[in-house]
Design an enzyme around this catalytic site. Sequence first.
Site: not given
Length: 395
Positions: A69, A71-73, A107, A277, A313, A317
Amino acid sequence: MPQTTPAPQISIPAIYMRGGTSKGTFFNLADLPKRCQVAGAARDKLLLRVVGSPDPYGKQIDGLGNGSSSTSKAVILSPAPDGAHDVNYLFGQVNITKPMIDWSGNCGNLSAAVGACAIHMGLVAPERIPADGICTVRIWQENIGKTLIAHVPIAAGQVQETGDFILDGAPFPAARIQVDFISPAPEGSDMFPTGNLTDTLSVPEIGSFPVTFINAGIPTVFLRAEDLGLTATELQADVNNDSTLLTRLERIRAHAGVAMGLFSDPSDAETRQHTPKLAWVAAPKAYTASSGKQVTTEDIDLLVRAMSMGQLHHAMMGTAAVAIAAAATTTGTLVNEAAGGGSLSEVRFGHPSGTLLVGGQTEQVDGRWQVAKVSMSRSARRIMVGHVFVPADSF
């Protein structure tokens, strides 16, 4: 039968950056194909293909994502037309295994890269950039409608990217960038959605838990680690390899979303994984971080672990760090309690990769809790500048 000519690839200018403990692909809105410059299916399909989702193997091997998650942005920047900001910043959290992008939140980690990237893209007026010193980049965060201020170091008229600032969760030092989150709670409402500093959350077939609901930085539900049978010293493997625990935590998150007014039904959580979250807290205790670093009780004020897109995480975050700062500096929350209670203006918390110092200014206005500003130090760095290629028929 005549053969169909395969679609060619098209190229789109992009900058691949690390921001905080995340990585993402940054675009100038004007560089996207016309039909992708507005919200909709075409834009989502394009960005999914760029990142390499959906990937049933969970690796995003055919895109710029790295199978996590963090790096998937994707980020889209554009000039701010209001005169009060330098750049508009839109963030998309790309699902790894499903054809879905969640646009519901910010983010915080990539926020640290936005100011520098905006300068690199020429989106900040040259007269606002000093020859040497700090460039204060005023950012409008479109997802949540909030102002961020990035204090970007400048040397010889260029963004200074190298330095000696160490950020736990990032393996190499870089230049320090302070990010201020201005009034991160929703305008005109209490940053505690129920109006309470603590509530009791009942989850069918699981139990009832004391919780703190907060909407600052990003909607977050905090629980005590001990109430979950956890310690808040967990590392990723301790949580992410336990399917029973993951299912339990996701059910709690889903019911928390209903209690916070984000969902009408717990099933809505299936299509909105970015928010809220879920995090758990505990008083300080010694542990070994994922890097092997020894964190002592004297190093920290409290422990926090947080879930992101269904996984623990690897660090924290940035938006959840904002929520931690706001809750920790408000006397009476579970986070404040874990930090020892009382009046606090900043806390250093322990996360799986190490520690992070955050500060907050909270107050009651007309009976409602608000936070004026939350600040934290991150770093950012360009990794690649060039063009990303996608098949022309993928969007």
